[in-house]
Motif scaffolding. Sequence first.
Motif, PDB file in Angstrom:
ATOM      1  N   PHE A  71       0.839  -1.199   0.000  1.00 28.34           N
ATOM      2  CA  PHE A  71       0.000   0.000   0.000  1.00 28.34           C
ATOM      3  C   PHE A  71       0.872   1.246   0.000  1.00 28.34           C
ATOM      4  O   PHE A  71       1.903   1.299   0.669  1.00 28.34           O
ATOM      5  CB  PHE A  71      -0.924  -0.007   1.221  1.00 28.34           C
ATOM      6  CG  PHE A  71      -1.990  -1.066   1.162  1.00 28.34           C
ATOM      7  CD1 PHE A  71      -1.945  -2.176   2.003  1.00 28.34           C
ATOM      8  CD2 PHE A  71      -3.038  -0.973   0.242  1.00 28.34           C
ATOM      9  CE1 PHE A  71      -2.929  -3.161   1.939  1.00 28.34           C
ATOM     10  CE2 PHE A  71      -4.020  -1.946   0.173  1.00 28.34           C
ATOM     11  CZ  PHE A  71      -3.969  -3.048   1.016  1.00 28.34           C
ATOM     12  N   ASP A  72       0.421   2.249  -0.738  1.00 23.27           N
ATOM     13  CA  ASP A  72       1.108   3.542  -0.747  1.00 23.27           C
ATOM     14  C   ASP A  72       0.589   4.443   0.357  1.00 23.27           C
ATOM     15  O   ASP A  72       1.307   5.325   0.848  1.00 23.27           O
ATOM     16  CB  ASP A  72       0.893   4.232  -2.110  1.00 23.27           C
ATOM     17  CG  ASP A  72       1.309   3.342  -3.263  1.00 23.27           C
ATOM     18  OD1 ASP A  72       2.444   2.807  -3.211  1.00 23.27           O
ATOM     19  OD2 ASP A  72       0.493   3.116  -4.193  1.00 23.27           O
ATOM     20  N   PHE A  73      -0.686   4.194   0.750  1.00 25.50           N
ATOM     21  CA  PHE A  73      -1.363   5.043   1.735  1.00 25.50           C
ATOM     22  C   PHE A  73      -2.363   4.209   2.526  1.00 25.50           C
ATOM     23  O   PHE A  73      -3.063   3.360   1.935  1.00 25.50           O
ATOM     24  CB  PHE A  73      -2.088   6.188   1.008  1.00 25.50           C
ATOM     25  CG  PHE A  73      -2.909   7.064   1.909  1.00 25.50           C
ATOM     26  CD1 PHE A  73      -4.289   6.887   2.028  1.00 25.50           C
ATOM     27  CD2 PHE A  73      -2.311   8.069   2.667  1.00 25.50           C
ATOM     28  CE1 PHE A  73      -5.048   7.673   2.866  1.00 25.50           C
ATOM     29  CE2 PHE A  73      -3.059   8.876   3.521  1.00 25.50           C
ATOM     30  CZ  PHE A  73      -4.434   8.676   3.614  1.00 25.50           C
ATOM     31  N   VAL A  74      -2.426   4.393   3.826  1.00 23.93           N
ATOM     32  CA  VAL A  74      -3.395   3.714   4.692  1.00 23.93           C
ATOM     33  C   VAL A  74      -4.069   4.753   5.585  1.00 23.93           C
ATOM     34  O   VAL A  74      -3.389   5.546   6.238  1.00 23.93           O
ATOM     35  CB  VAL A  74      -2.713   2.647   5.584  1.00 23.93           C
ATOM     36  CG1 VAL A  74      -3.752   1.918   6.454  1.00 23.93           C
ATOM     37  CG2 VAL A  74      -1.949   1.628   4.741  1.00 23.93           C
ATOM     38  N   PHE A  75      -5.421   4.766   5.593  1.00 27.72           N
ATOM     39  CA  PHE A  75      -6.197   5.638   6.480  1.00 27.72           C
ATOM     40  C   PHE A  75      -6.791   4.755   7.572  1.00 27.72           C
ATOM     41  O   PHE A  75      -7.592   3.853   7.271  1.00 27.72           O
ATOM     42  CB  PHE A  75      -7.294   6.383   5.702  1.00 27.72           C
ATOM     43  CG  PHE A  75      -8.071   7.364   6.547  1.00 27.72           C
ATOM     44  CD1 PHE A  75      -9.469   7.347   6.553  1.00 27.72           C
ATOM     45  CD2 PHE A  75      -7.427   8.322   7.322  1.00 27.72           C
ATOM     46  CE1 PHE A  75     -10.188   8.257   7.326  1.00 27.72           C
ATOM     47  CE2 PHE A  75      -8.141   9.236   8.093  1.00 27.72           C
ATOM     48  CZ  PHE A  75      -9.521   9.193   8.087  1.00 27.72           C
TER      49      PHE A  75
END
Length: 214
Positions: free
Chosen positions: A135-139
């Motif tokens: 993943f490049d981004f995790v919220f």
Amino acid sequence: TGSTQPQRILKAVQNNATWGDAESVIATIDNYCRRKEWAMNVGDDKGPILDSVVSEVSPKVALELGTYCGYSTIRIARLLSPGSCLITLEFNPDCAIIARQIIAWAGLQDRVQLLEGPSKDLIPQMKESFRVKSFDFVFLDHWKEYYLPDTKLLEECGLLRKGTVLLADNVICPGTPKYLEYVRNSPRYESCYFKSHLEYTKVEDGLEKSVFLG
Ligand SMILES: Cc1ncccc1-c1cc(O)c2nc[nH]c(=O)c2c1
Ligand SMILES: [Mg+2]
């Protein structure tokens, strides 16, 4: 029997937002939740901070833990470039049903994959079943007690890479002290706090941005 809060939010969207217009869906939910009934959307105070981090990262593959009604799902997905995708995990089937309809109303269903089930069961399936490399981004916006175990699970499953950005909601209210202690003290993360307010209130809350260093 009465309606549920997610059903009432969907109805507000259907009655007030323009089909295919993500901005109108966001504005409708914020107006409804500020004026009619509070709901746990990241909201219009923390939302622009989320937007700026997503825009800076421009993720090809993003993960959201905790969909609820899809408000932050739409905030993130509307900023993704074509060909990018957001996988969002929701354990509550009643929320998932509503979120799918709200995401469709915003015209973003092609960039979003909503998976139903516990994050601890779905995360280990990401590589094989969902063909995710990393993943490049995790919220993180599901349940405060799961922020730390799920972060460690993402590490163990090899789903984070050098530079992956984690952004966590509610680090002050309700508060995620164990998660904060970990990302702020681990040599494997560079962390910073964005001060803001709990959605639709004057109460302090904020987002913690943590870059995985590999
Ligand atoms: C529900 C609530 N009451 C008072 C204060 C804060 C909250 C609250 C706010 C959020 O943004 C949440 N996000 C994800 N998951 C949550 O459980 C959650 C709870
Ligand atoms: Mg939240």
